[in-house]
Design an enzyme around this catalytic site. Structure first.
Site, PDB file in Angstrom:
ATOM      1  N   LYS A  79       0.846  -1.192   0.000  1.00  0.00           N
ATOM      2  CA  LYS A  79       0.000   0.000   0.000  1.00  0.00           C
ATOM      3  C   LYS A  79       0.886   1.248   0.000  1.00  0.00           C
ATOM      4  O   LYS A  79       1.885   1.311   0.727  1.00  0.00           O
ATOM      5  CB  LYS A  79      -0.915  -0.006   1.232  1.00  0.00           C
ATOM      6  CG  LYS A  79      -1.916   1.154   1.265  1.00  0.00           C
ATOM      7  CD  LYS A  79      -2.820   1.070   2.498  1.00  0.00           C
ATOM      8  CE  LYS A  79      -3.866   2.168   2.533  1.00  0.00           C
ATOM      9  NZ  LYS A  79      -4.743   2.089   3.723  1.00  0.00           N
ATOM     10  N   SER A 154      -9.717   1.896   2.680  1.00  0.00           N
ATOM     11  CA  SER A 154      -8.824   2.601   1.799  1.00  0.00           C
ATOM     12  C   SER A 154      -7.772   1.732   1.092  1.00  0.00           C
ATOM     13  O   SER A 154      -7.271   2.122   0.046  1.00  0.00           O
ATOM     14  CB  SER A 154      -8.085   3.685   2.584  1.00  0.00           C
ATOM     15  OG  SER A 154      -7.258   3.114   3.581  1.00  0.00           O
ATOM     16  N   SER A 178      -9.955  -0.244   7.060  1.00  0.00           N
ATOM     17  CA  SER A 178      -9.346  -0.108   5.737  1.00  0.00           C
ATOM     18  C   SER A 178      -8.609  -1.338   5.212  1.00  0.00           C
ATOM     19  O   SER A 178      -8.204  -1.361   4.053  1.00  0.00           O
ATOM     20  CB  SER A 178      -8.390   1.098   5.718  1.00  0.00           C
ATOM     21  OG  SER A 178      -9.137   2.284   5.577  1.00  0.00           O
TER      22      SER A 178
END
Ligand SMILES: [Mg+2]
Ligand SMILES: [Zn+2]
Lengths: 484, 472, 99
Positions: A79, A154, A178
């Site tokens: 990420k 996210s 997330s």
């Protein structure tokens, strides 16, 4: 033979060890898969093929030298909020475009040392603020199971990459859900560890008292393996300590375990019937595997979202103050004064959701409002933690849906922030209380993945993973989406 | 409206001091940043790069606690750090890690000029970086330069109660505080090097009134002298304002050393709102009572106690004791001279007059100073000779026995008779002046005798002999 | 609880977020809707409840005072939008140090 990109770490590790395949071949299979599907999925913001090739070659050398571990040669998706030394890391934000950290996140350094192969940085909502990846400063990621739907967020890029066979596993971060919510929407396993289990050093902060790093994988065992690789004390993070983590009983099953079913979590606003049915089936399967289901109550559930949307934006408003156009990242051109530089840089660099949350958090901390908002939210946080403490007196783990809905259409909720926030209503309690939580796929609803969430007491990742593994054996397994 | 001079000043101090640690407050960068190239004493943490986290320096906490104990504060066993949020380019994270509602210590006092000045709190925080302006005035520069070498230096903040009543008291407070910090080993507290930064909150009120007036906060003060001058100026300025029927505006004012005045630093901006909240990246601290007791037990004799002892045990005057006891090393040096057999009074005078004004007064070993003073006391050399030897001691570091070899004071009247004769013969004007009643004319004549003997004459003897001859 | 345009302007300035004309209304409306939801916190009786800043027990750890390596000046400035002579460069500062 199954395509290499569709296998788990558990399947690949012996093949690499026995030299049936090389790390370079495994990397090539992934780069080809990425080339084939990522133009549709858009899981990655940027690939690091040169770094990956060097790491794969080194992994093969380690296999030859007998210095390999269980993660050596395994390709990973990272990420974009986790700093990789020398690799552009932007937190999905224009304000950090071009930023190359001269240091590395502790979790990344541990994967590097374990011999993992870094495929690239994955898309996410800007500064991890969002539940759909639509708030990315660059572009939206698509759900590999249905390309007109969101992957969740996210950490949507990492979840989609693992679901689409564009990585064997991924790393994400979870501040209010997330990791778990995109795992649910993409049909993979996602785990948020206990707050303090994994060092946050090098994780570009959203909300410091809530953020945790965790894995995406296509099996519970893989998630457990990655967790043990990244967990543990770090002298650079004063909130991360060495605590026991014994994952040897992963296969021990749920016979005799008590699983708490919080009625409030089945009555939240917007809970879809399909999701509810699928989760109830999963509970029945766990019961069939020998678990006892007990009713528990989490009476402050209705206040969780409100407390969360004070605490997280308040911390974020402070954490994001450093993006001022002085030391790194974007600076608005042609500004007349220093104040101008600040105002324009932060206007141009931050997207709408980030600005909204910075304003909300600034307001909640500002003179005259601190007690009514920030302090009040911290007190309600105490009550939410106590709810869980009381529930865990009666059960070993709490089970529910991960998200009240399956993946929704891209654009469906972008005009209504509050509707978007409601995606996290079942996950953010775990962050407020610091608990470990796993989301894993249960029966799909309407052809789309549904996530089952297992929450355990602080530092009992072993319990959450053991329950998840028992369900995985009895129920649905994560698969690679074909990406049509 | 009171008459001019009927005003009473009310002054509180906020002092920031660097602590003498090896590494910065929350990262491993070293603390000897002075003189280094800009931005070469920094790391990802003190640069405020995203994702980095602070870790508390134990030594900094210890030094802050020791200082607080020396200032008679109550230590708060449960304490925490908070974030103070504001934007400025020398503050890389957009917030300073400081302490807000649970500081490490509260409610102490410091004795200044014989009176107790309340210490509100002593807490720990991190320093900012440094701005360098292209022009000499802020407004004329169009760009500013940021150096973050100082960013993250451990900084202790000491806040006093508004108990001070004059510019002299404000200055003496800061000097007394420096003495404490040096005594406990917390820091050098050198104002010129920016290791001690004093801000004064100044207001005035009619003498006898209990109410507080509107205060101004004085900044950019770089020496004790500047502190005195700035407070003095500000008291007069406020009195002028009020006497002219105007109001004092609550604001921050800078001190301009070249212009010798304070000036408004009010911005056109919104009022500050620091939005303090608990620093989530750091653990709250819980001090073990044993640790605090150990620290208290380890405190050295503090300046006030030393001063009293120098008066009562060594017989020094209050004035001498005050000058010597402010700095522990200085006081130790004096006591070493006494231990080496010298009487306290002349030793103290020699230190105050000859040694302390120098840059590094104590680099000369006490044993050498003692040797020198013994010769002076015995009359073997005169004061000028002793001063010359001291100069060489500082310069060469050679032993006194070597430097003073061959130096001997001429204390024999017979040996000086010839010189006296020739000096009187060569200076008829001075002789005439003296005889006409101008007694001061003796001075130059003594000087001539000293000159003629290469400085080795006993000046007192020379004077006596001259007088005897002139009055004959 | 609704936010006025003035409050929006004040908060935006505190947070150094530039606003375009018309955005005060947009944010006032959006933030007010979120605050309306958050208002429910006031229903909870928290008089006797302590606040939670850190939810997991964290030990009062401190590090030893040992210096470590610094970055080179070049590395420190590598990401800077503008630098000169080893310094980060910013526009003229017209406001006094607010610290
Ligand atoms: Mg301060
Ligand atoms: Zn540093």
């Amino acid at each position: 033979m199954t395509d290499l990109y569709a296998l788990t770490i558990g399947e690949l590790a012996p093949m690499l060890r026995d030299r049936e395949i090389s790390a370079v071949e495994l990397l090539d299979a992934h780069l080809q898969r990425i080339e084939a599907v990522d133009p549709k999925v858009k899981a990655y913001l940027r690939l690091t093929p040169d770094l990956a090739r060097a790491q794969a070659a080194d992994a093969d050398r380690r296999f030859q030298a007998g210095e390999a571990g269980p993660l050596t040669g395994i390709p990973v998706a990272i990420k974009d909020v986790l700093c990789v030394e020398g690799v552009e890391t932007t937190a999905g934000s224009r304000i950090l475009a071009g930023f190359k950290p001269p240091y590395e996140a502790t979790a990344i350094a541990r994967l590097r040392a374990a011999g993992c192969v870094f495929l690239g940085m994955t898309n996410c909502d800007e500064f991890a603020m969002g539940s759909s990846t639509e708030n990315s400063g660059f572009y939206t990621t698509h759900n590999p199971w249905s390309l007109d739907k969101v992957p969740g967020g996210s950490s949507g890029g990492s979840a989609a990459a693992v679901a689409a066979g564009e990585a064997v596993f991924g790393l994400g971060t979870d501040t209010g859900g997330s990791i778990r919510q995109p795992a649910a929407l993409c049909g993979v396993v996602g785990m948020k560890p206990t707050y303090g289990r994994v060092s946050r050093y090098g994780l570009i902060a959203f909300a410091s008292s809530l953020d945790q790093i965790g894995p995406f994988a296509r099996s519970v065992a893989d998630a457990a393996l990655v967790l043990s690789a990244v967990a543990g004390a770090d002298p650079n993070d004063s909130t991360c300590f060495e605590r026991p983590l014994d994952l040897s009983q992963l296969e021990a099953g749920v016979k005799g375990m008590r699983l708490g079913v919080p009625k409030e979590y089945f009555e939240v606003a917007g809970m879809e019937a399909g999701v509810r049915e699928s989760v109830e089936q999963a509970l029945a399967a766990l019961q069939g595997a020998g678990a006892e289901l007990v009713d528990v109550t989490l009476p402050h559930t209705d206040y969780g979202l409100a407390a969360y949307y004070i605490i997280a934006p308040a911390e974020a408003s402070s954490n994001l103050a450093r993006f001022d156009g002085v030391k790194y990242g974007l600076r608005a051109p042609r500004t007349e004064s220093l104040l101008d530089t600040y105002l324009h840089t932060r206007r141009e660099g931050f997207g709408a959701e980030v600005r909204r949350r910075i304003m909300l958090g600034t307001y909640a901390l500002s003179s005259g409002y601190y007690d009514a908002y920030y302090l009040k939210a911290q007190k309600v946080r105490t009550l939410i933690k106590r709810d869980f403490d009381a529930a865990f007196e009666r059960c070993d783990a709490v089970v529910s849906a991960t998200s009240p809905t399956v993946a929704f259409e891209i654009g469906a909720k972008t005009g209504d922030p509050l509707a978007m926030y409601l995606n996290d209503v079942l996950t953010l309690g775990g962050n407020l209380a610091g608990l470990p939580g796993v989301s894993l796929p249960c029966a799909p609803a309407g052809g789309l993945p549904v996530g089952l969430q297992v929450l355990a007491p602080q530092f009992r990742e072993d319990v959450a993973l053991r329950v998840a593994r028992a369900y995985e054996q009895a129920g649905v397994r994560a698969e690679v989406a074909s990406v049509a | 409206m009171p008459e001019a001079g009927e005003w009473e000043a009310v002054i509180g101090m906020e002092v920031h001091a660097h602590l003498k640690t090896a590494s910065k407050m929350f990262c491993g960068c070293g603390t000897d940043y002075l003189g280094k190239p800009p931005n070469s004493n920094v790391c990802p943490v003190c640069l405020g790069l995203p994702g980095t986290l602070p870790v508390i320096n134990r030594r900094a906490v210890e030094l802050c606690l020791k200082s607080a104990l020396a200032l008679n504060c109550e230590i708060q066993l449960a304490t925490k750090f908070d974030r103070k949020n504001y934007y400025y380019p020398d503050l890389p994270k957009g917030y300073q890690i400081s302490q807000y509602d649970l500081p490490m210590s509260r409610a102490g006092w410091l004795e200044v000029d014989g009176k107790r000045v309340g210490i509100t709190r002593v807490h720990l925080e991190e320093d900012t970086g440094r701005l360098v302006h292209a022009g000499d005035r802020l407004e004329s520069a169009d760009r500013s330069y940021v150096d973050l070498n100082r960013s993250g230096m451990p900084l202790m903040e000491v806040v006093s109660e508004p108990d001070l009543r004059s510019a002299a008291e404000a200055r003496d407070f800061a000097m007394a505080l420096r003495g404490i910090l040096r005594a406990v080993g917390a820091g050098e507290a050198d104002m010129e090097k920016g290791q001690l930064r004093a801000e004064a909150n100044v207001s005035i009120r009619p003498r006898g009134s209990e109410e507080l007036g509107v205060k101004t906060e004085l900044k950019n003060i770089n020496s004790f002298r500047a502190l005195f001058n700035a407070v003095e100026y500000e008291i007069k300025r406020q009195a002028r304002e009020l006497e002219a029927g105007r109001k004092v505006v609550q604001e921050t004012r800078g001190w301009s050393e070249p212009e010798r005045r304070t000036f408004s630093q009010r911005s056109k901006e919104v009022a500050q709102d620091y939005r303090y909240f608990p620093e989530p990246d750091l653990p709250p601290l819980a001090f073990a009572p044993d640790w605090i007791a150990d620290l208290k037990g380890s405190l050295p004799e503090l300046p006030a106690a030393r001063r009293e002892r120098l008066v009562s045990e060594r017989g020094l005057s209050e004035y001498q004791a005050r000058l010597l006891a402010g700095d522990l090393e200085v006081a130790d040096y004096l006591e070493e001279l006494v231990r080496l057999g010298l009487p306290a009074q002349p030793a103290a005078n020699w230190m105050i007059g000859e040694m302390l004004p120098r840059d590094e007064p104590l680099v000369v070993a006490a044993a050498e100073t003692a040797e020198l003073l013994r010769r002076l006391e015995a009359g073997a050399i005169n004061r000028d000779q002793a001063r010359a030897v001291l100069d060489q001691l500082y310069e060469t570091g050679k032993p006194v026995v070597e430097l003073a070899a061959g130096l001997e004071q001429i204390s024999d009247a017979g040996a000086l008779a010839g010189v006296i004769d020739s000096v009187l013969a060569a200076n008829p004007t001075a002789v005439a002046d003296f005889k006409a009643g101008k007694e001061a004319a003796i001075g130059p004549l003594v000087g001539k005798v000293m000159q003629a003997t290469g400085g080795s004459a006993n000046p007192k003897l020379a004077r006596d002999l001259l007088l005897a001859r002139l009055k004959r | 609880m609704t936010l006025s345009r003035d409050q929006v302007r004040h908060v935006a300035l505190l947070a150094r977020l530039g606003l375009e004309p018309g955005e005060e209304d947009y944010y006032a409306e959006q933030l007010s809707r979120i605050l309306e939801h958050i208002e429910r916190l006031q229903q909870v009786d928290t008089d006797a409840i302590p606040p939670t800043a850190q939810v997991v027990e964290v030990l009062p750890v401190m590090r030893e005072d040992v210096p470590g390596p610094c970055l080179s000046q070049e590395a420190a400035l590598a990401n800077a939008p503008e630098s000169e002579g080893g310094f980060f460069v910013v526009r003229a500062i017209q406001e006094p140090d607010p610290g």
